[in-house]
Motif scaffolding. Sequence first.
Motif, PDB file in Angstrom:
ATOM      1  N   UNK A  52      27.528  68.173  47.419  1.00  0.00           N
ATOM      2  CA  UNK A  52      28.295  69.248  47.724  1.00  0.00           C
ATOM      3  C   UNK A  52      28.756  69.284  49.352  1.00  0.00           C
ATOM      4  N   UNK A  53      27.709  69.143  50.036  1.00  0.00           N
ATOM      5  CA  UNK A  53      28.013  68.927  51.515  1.00  0.00           C
ATOM      6  C   UNK A  53      28.926  68.022  52.090  1.00  0.00           C
ATOM      7  N   UNK A  54      28.721  66.622  51.241  1.00  0.00           N
ATOM      8  CA  UNK A  54      29.500  65.381  51.764  1.00  0.00           C
ATOM      9  C   UNK A  54      30.822  65.665  51.208  1.00  0.00           C
ATOM     10  N   UNK A  55      31.201  66.153  50.021  1.00  0.00           N
ATOM     11  CA  UNK A  55      32.488  66.533  49.723  1.00  0.00           C
ATOM     12  C   UNK A  55      33.278  67.736  50.687  1.00  0.00           C
ATOM     13  N   UNK A  56      32.543  68.693  50.816  1.00  0.00           N
ATOM     14  CA  UNK A  56      33.242  69.615  51.763  1.00  0.00           C
ATOM     15  C   UNK A  56      33.289  69.050  53.124  1.00  0.00           C
ATOM     16  N   UNK A  57      32.612  68.380  53.597  1.00  0.00           N
ATOM     17  CA  UNK A  57      33.010  67.685  55.084  1.00  0.00           C
ATOM     18  C   UNK A  57      33.897  66.722  54.783  1.00  0.00           C
TER      19      UNK A  57
END
Length: 532
Positions: A52-57
């Motif tokens: 999720x963090x990678x997608x948001x970044x």
Amino acid sequence: MTTESGKPAGTERTGHLRIPHPGRGSALPARWRILSWILLTTAVALVAVVVTARVLLLNHVDRDANADITQEIDEFRAFAAEGVDPTTTFPFTSVERMLEVYLNRQHTSEGEVIVGVVDGSLLFDRRIAVDRPDLPANLTEDGVMFERILNAPTGSGVHEVDGGQVRWARADVTSGDDRGALIVAVFTAEQRAKVADTARTIGLVAIGGLGLTAIIGWLVAGQILAPIRQVREVAAAIGEKDLTSRVPVHGRDDIAALAQTFNSMLDRLEQAYTTQQQFVDDAGHELRTPITVIRGHLELMDLGHADDATREETIRLVEDELDRMARIVTDLLVLAKAERPDFVQRRPVDVTDLMLDVEAKAQMLGTRDWQLMEIAEGMADIDAQRVTQAVLQYATNAVTHTHPGDVIQLGSVFVEHDGTEHLRIWVRDTGPGVAPDDAARIFERFRRGRTVPGDRHGPAAERGGAGLGLAIVRAIADAHHGSAWVESAVGHGATFGIDLPLRDPAGTTGTTGTTGTAGSPGTAETRRTASQ
């Protein structure tokens, strides 16, 4: 698949419960199963966080690129709409001059390229000329991509290149016969590389956290399962001769409740075993004598030569001993049942009717001067049959120690002990009394009172009985959460009684009323008790 008994294979039936064989189920220890589920759940959660963090970044990188491109295009369109050369304050005379002035005033951000095009030819590349000579020259050197951007029917788009994505937008401008365009492009490879580094860092931290979770989970699972291991160890340590081991109880949680339940089960097992062992010991001890007597008389009796009188006397003695054995067995069975929770069945009972019934039955025990001195009038929550049994045992004991015509008195009264109302039923005789040292001892099993001065009935052992009657009375009183007692002055008779609370452990109450004639068998301060 079924066994020969018709039961499903792999199970045994105990009562109404079907118990699986030990071979069924997982062989993995509970501690490992708990830890495995904790780690699996934590790992899934951490993977979800990293993804999720990678997608948001990455979405943030794309939004920033789009915002930079939009800002540049809007600024250029506003500049072109104004159409005034700031150096001369006159309108632009060519698209080339407009693009030159605009580009010389711009500063590109990270990964950004601004290109000016006039009549399809590159005019200015702000990236190469001023700010970022280190960026890849894909936009200007890749003729195919450059042509696609110039000829694209839409004013924006995304292209995949070796270094990553290129997000671009084009603003067309005309001035007379001159045609030009401003192209703004953002290379996101570097930002995406930073996102990858960030995601990698988060992943490493997550792995470290997972390892820390494994350590903590292992310790916590061990602490939680420690009482269960103690239950297993205690169960393994219990033998047929030793039921005294108990599980230590710590805290007030579910595990502590399990330990308490297990200890309660062990208490019941120990009590049942003790009762059984005591029953066997008592039966073996008391039945040995009549069996020996019967065997001796039968061996001495010569059935072939003995006369009828000798044979009849022997048979009478044998029958007496058999009757005594039957009484001993019956009394022992009553004492064994006294350990069961259903030994007494408490119900509301009218005390007046109970005492009249007991007095009528007592008169059948012997030709004595039976006197009903007082009657407690009201209701009591007791087991009428067991109470009758106890009082008649007292009456039988009184008959044994008196002569025909002697006075035996009975009575009942409501009294109060420690703020709780009790029903007291008593039997008083005019016999030789009870020695002070025997006051409590005679309520134990197989204990008889010793002969006191003035006792015309002879030694206690010669009066028959196995010494179980008063033990049964005490058991009945204990089952009611009451007490059995005796008070006596040697040579002046004895008073035996029981005190029964009107409220049982479940909270049921009996309603007291008034008491008949005045009088009391004694006071609590002077009587000797055999309490529960």
